[in-house]
Design an enzyme around this catalytic site. Structure first.
Site, PDB file in Angstrom:
ATOM      1  N   TRP A 246       0.583  -1.129   0.057  1.00 42.71           N
ATOM      2  CA  TRP A 246       0.090   0.058   0.210  1.00 42.71           C
ATOM      3  C   TRP A 246       0.847   1.086   0.047  1.00 42.71           C
ATOM      4  O   TRP A 246       0.371   2.447   0.369  1.00 42.71           O
ATOM      5  CB  TRP A 246      -0.841  -0.038   1.207  1.00 42.71           C
ATOM      6  CG  TRP A 246      -1.941  -0.987   1.138  1.00 42.71           C
ATOM      7  CD1 TRP A 246      -3.231  -0.772   0.806  1.00 42.71           C
ATOM      8  CD2 TRP A 246      -2.114  -2.208   1.391  1.00 42.71           C
ATOM      9  NE1 TRP A 246      -4.135  -1.969   0.933  1.00 42.71           N
ATOM     10  CE2 TRP A 246      -3.335  -3.010   1.227  1.00 42.71           C
ATOM     11  CE3 TRP A 246      -1.058  -3.190   1.666  1.00 42.71           C
ATOM     12  CZ2 TRP A 246      -3.540  -4.316   1.284  1.00 42.71           C
ATOM     13  CZ3 TRP A 246      -1.488  -4.591   2.025  1.00 42.71           C
ATOM     14  CH2 TRP A 246      -2.765  -4.910   1.723  1.00 42.71           C
ATOM     15  N   CYS A 282      -6.720  -4.905  -1.642  1.00 43.49           N
ATOM     16  CA  CYS A 282      -7.894  -5.464  -1.378  1.00 43.49           C
ATOM     17  C   CYS A 282      -8.705  -6.371  -2.346  1.00 43.49           C
ATOM     18  O   CYS A 282      -9.204  -7.423  -2.561  1.00 43.49           O
ATOM     19  CB  CYS A 282      -8.662  -4.891  -0.267  1.00 43.49           C
ATOM     20  SG  CYS A 282      -9.450  -3.631  -1.149  1.00 43.49           S
ATOM     21  N   HIS A 341     -13.711  -1.820   0.978  1.00 42.83           N
ATOM     22  CA  HIS A 341     -12.811  -3.025   1.303  1.00 42.83           C
ATOM     23  C   HIS A 341     -13.688  -3.852   0.611  1.00 42.83           C
ATOM     24  O   HIS A 341     -14.809  -3.970   0.676  1.00 42.83           O
ATOM     25  CB  HIS A 341     -12.770  -3.058   2.675  1.00 42.83           C
ATOM     26  CG  HIS A 341     -11.885  -4.343   2.978  1.00 42.83           C
ATOM     27  ND1 HIS A 341     -10.593  -4.444   2.393  1.00 42.83           N
ATOM     28  CD2 HIS A 341     -11.865  -5.484   3.711  1.00 42.83           C
ATOM     29  CE1 HIS A 341     -10.031  -5.724   2.891  1.00 42.83           C
ATOM     30  NE2 HIS A 341     -10.845  -6.308   3.877  1.00 42.83           N
ATOM     31  N   ASP A 364     -11.942 -13.322   3.948  1.00 41.63           N
ATOM     32  CA  ASP A 364     -11.431 -12.214   3.578  1.00 41.63           C
ATOM     33  C   ASP A 364      -9.890 -12.496   3.400  1.00 41.63           C
ATOM     34  O   ASP A 364      -9.183 -12.838   4.433  1.00 41.63           O
ATOM     35  CB  ASP A 364     -11.651 -11.117   4.678  1.00 41.63           C
ATOM     36  CG  ASP A 364     -11.096  -9.561   4.285  1.00 41.63           C
ATOM     37  OD1 ASP A 364     -10.318  -9.769   3.291  1.00 41.63           O
ATOM     38  OD2 ASP A 364     -11.395  -8.824   4.974  1.00 41.63           O
ATOM     39  N   TYR A 527      -7.267   4.784   0.091  1.00 42.07           N
ATOM     40  CA  TYR A 527      -8.623   4.191   0.112  1.00 42.07           C
ATOM     41  C   TYR A 527      -8.634   3.302   1.465  1.00 42.07           C
ATOM     42  O   TYR A 527      -9.731   2.916   2.071  1.00 42.07           O
ATOM     43  CB  TYR A 527      -8.959   3.243  -0.991  1.00 42.07           C
ATOM     44  CG  TYR A 527      -8.361   2.068  -0.814  1.00 42.07           C
ATOM     45  CD1 TYR A 527      -9.012   0.822  -0.295  1.00 42.07           C
ATOM     46  CD2 TYR A 527      -7.066   1.629  -1.341  1.00 42.07           C
ATOM     47  CE1 TYR A 527      -8.426  -0.244  -0.130  1.00 42.07           C
ATOM     48  CE2 TYR A 527      -6.640   0.485  -1.322  1.00 42.07           C
ATOM     49  CZ  TYR A 527      -7.354  -0.625  -0.529  1.00 42.07           C
ATOM     50  OH  TYR A 527      -6.631  -1.764  -0.523  1.00 42.07           O
TER      51      TYR A 527
END
Ligand code: NAG
Ligand code: NAG
Length: 627
Positions: A246, A282, A341, A364, A527
């Site tokens: 990220w 994600c 997400h 997830d 984000y």
């Protein structure tokens, strides 16, 4: 036994059918596996399949004996279901490995073979053993006869059974989907090429299962397989498929926004011998998870949650800490709310939970928090999440917080303790979205995850859940809120390169005069809710350097307003997205010329432009350097 043992040449499953290639076709059509690349025998458990055996002489049922053996994994064991002995019987019965002769044709036998709906999935080696008065023989293993066994959503006794045909077409057989991103006010979507039937994908999925080093004897259990997949999609702690990043700097890898499907990622992982592919965020983790699950036969879909909380301390609340002067205390603010997400839902019964929790389950794979020491999350029952039953496994507290935690603001007192100054009950978990069945529309499934905001059921769910969290007494007395603040943006919201105009409306519901101090902060953030830079009140422009914060993808601004009305506080945060340019829809099945034009909305010239073009299911990613 030295002389002329009876038999063999086995075969074939798929190809060696007297009349050409009929069987492969037939088995794979009947098992809904005809779209997988290649011509191996790919079948689903709990369903009969056919096979021809080619023997060295006609079979004599009075004196000859014959059985099949299947082996999977490094240590095939009969007791664990990884070494299967399939006897010949007169009549097939449900729920067991058995074979029956259905046709004889000279030296050939046609068998009908049944497997239990709980069989271990994966690749099996097939051999045939024969016994006759003259001796015994066993065929040698031929990789061309390997059998690939998958989960079976068409079989009522399989845990992944799904009765609706349209849903199976979407959640198992559709190899293209949509992913949703952005903010709840400006939801963007992009096509994702799941590609579960493409060349190499089934092999790559089975390879990832093998790399997990988990025993194949557990691969008949869909809950367990999902848990393994969740761990293997991300790279930490097990050399999984995708490395997350990220940072904004993706040198030496592919920027997460550049991927348009899962195929390149899975094939690269397999080709590189299990080296994690760089980089994912994600939606990439979710896209690959959905591919792997669909490929193995577990119905699944990618799901986007807007204003998704990341609760780091299992408090089941998102805590925001301010100091005495209402400046945020950054090192304490580890909980965050991501603008969006993306995770995956998978469909299965939950024999490990009380009745009522089967159906959609959250998985997830984005590495956020460890679960029993490994980065993975789920499967967590969506029904349990909706009711706040966070004690039901797996990882329900984390998922619950993502969709339904309250945001609680704390202010530091002079003695160092904190007082709750405000709580927002409806801050997280909005517009939970997935692609609709059979169309490209967005389907809002928030109702599956949450009782409607403001209802008693919803409050009960939140309070049930928080009793199992690390701060069971977070629900302090409510705070007076007689001044409200609303921030609205004119028109459709800001465009990249244009000005953004905001209207701030403050309403005074009290009968008394109120003196208001408005603290405002405008920030640019990722984000994930991580602030990139603060734009102060007097509008200092933010500079985004090249490669920083994905200028075409996810540039977001966030405004925090914090006002104090004597001792009453009210806070408001709003986030908006500056959307990336839309790309035209693809047309499949026909040769076509397409002209794609892009307009640069920025007041400066773009340099070093690279387009990545992918033909869904037809052509892998090609890079076109425009300069
Ligand atoms: C992200 O990628 C960059 C470029 O390869 C690398 O320097 C950086 O260490 C990575 N960050 C993380 C957190 O892995
Ligand atoms: C709030 O309303 C009261 C009563 O109408 C009024 O006297 C007071 O000035 C108002 N305060 C603000 C800040 O608008």
């Amino acid at each position: 036994m030295g002389f002329s043992p009876f038999i063999f040449i086995l075969i074939l499953t798929n190809s060696a059918v007297p009349a050409g290639d009929k069987h492969k076709g037939q088995n794979r059509m009947e098992h809904h596996t005809d779209r997988y690349y290649g011509d191996g025998l790919i079948i689903r458990r709990g369903q009969i399949f056919m096979m021809w055996l080619d023997l060295s002489r006609p079979y004599n049922s009075n004196t000859d004996r014959l059985h099949l053996e299947l082996r999977t994994g490094p240590l095939p064991t009969v007791a664990k279901g990884t070494h299967v002995i399939i006897p010949l019987v007169e009549e097939l019965e449900d729920d067991r490995w058995e074979a029956k002769i259905v046709q004889r044709d000279g030296n050939r036998l046609k068998l009908s073979i049944n497997s239990p709906p709980t069989a271990v999935i994966g690749r099996y080696q097939l051999t045939v053993a024969t016994q006759s008065p003259k001796g015994e023989a066993t065929s040698t293993h031929d990789p061309g006869n390997d059998i690939c066994m998958l989960f079976n959503p068409w079989c009522e006794d399989d845990t992944v059974y799904m009765d609706n045909g349209d849903e199976k077409n979407e959640y198992i057989l559709n190899d293209v989907g949509r992913l949703y991103y952005g903010t709840e006010n400006q939801i963007g979507s992009r096509t994702w090429n799941y590609g579960q039937f493409d060349k190499g994908i089934l092999d790559a999925c089975l390879y990832a299962l093998e790399k997990s080093a988990t025993p194949p004897s557990g691969w008949g259990d869909s809950v367990n397989v999902v848990r393994i997949i969740s761990a293997m999609i991300n790279s930490p702690d097990d050399c999984g498929i995708l490395e997350g990043n990220w940072s904004g700097n993706y040198v030496g890898g592919t920027s997460p926004t550049s991927w348009s499907g899962s195929v390149d990622i899975l094939n690269k992982y397999h080709k590189d011998g299990g080296a994690p592919v760089r980089y994912g965020q994600c939606w990439v983790f979710s896209g690959v998870t959905t591919t792997v699950l669909r490929c193995l036969g577990i119905p699944s879909r990618s799901v986007s949650n807007f204003n998704s909380a990341h609760d780091t301390d299992v408090s089941l609340t998102v805590d925001v800490y301010f100091d005495e002067k209402l400046e945020s205390i950054d090192h304490l603010n580890s909980d965050s709310i991501w603008n969006f997400h993306v995770w995956s839902d998978c469909w299965m019964a939950r024999p490990d939970l009380p009745p009522g929790y089967g159906g959609w389950q959250v998985v997830d794979s984005t590495p956020q928090e460890t679960s029993q020491g490994t980065y993975r999350c789920g499967p967590a029952s969506v029904n349990a999440i909706r009711n706040g039953q966070v004690f039901l496994k797996h990882d329900s507290p984390f998922v619950f917080a993502e969709v339904n935690s309250d945001k609680i603001y704390w202010q530091r007192n002079l003695d160092g303790t904190f007082t709750q100054i405000h709580s927002e009950k409806n801050a997280v978990g909005h517009c939970i979205s997935t692609k609709a069945v059979g169309s490209d529309e967005r389907n809002d499934i928030t109702d599956l995850y949450k009782h409607p905001e403001g209802t008693e059921e919803e409050r009960i769910a939140v309070e049930t859940a928080s009793r199992y969290g690390s701060k069971p007494d977070a629900y302090a007395s409510p705070i007076a809120q007689d001044v409200s603040i609303e921030v609205t943006m004119d028109g459709e919201g800001p465009r990249m390169g244009g000005d953004a105009e905001l209207t701030i409306v403050m309403r005074n519901a009290s009968s008394l005069p109120r003196t208001i101090n408005l603290h405002s902060q405008v920030a640019v953030m990722y984000y994930t809710g991580v602030v990139k830079a603060t734009v102060k009140k007097d509008q200092i422009p933010v500079e985004l350097l090249p490669n920083e914060g994905e200028p075409l993808g996810n540039v977001l601004c966030c405004i925090y307003l914090c006002s104090s009305v004597r001792q009453c506080y009210s806070l408001h945060a709003q986030v908006f997205l500056i959307p990336s340019p839309p790309v035209g829809e693809a047309v499949v099945g026909k040769k076509m010329a397409a002209e794609i034009s892009f307009t640069n909305p920025l007041p400066c010239t773009l340099k070093g432009v690279v387009f990545r073009v992918e033909g869904l299911g037809l052509q892998s990613v090609r890079q076109i350097t425009v300069g």
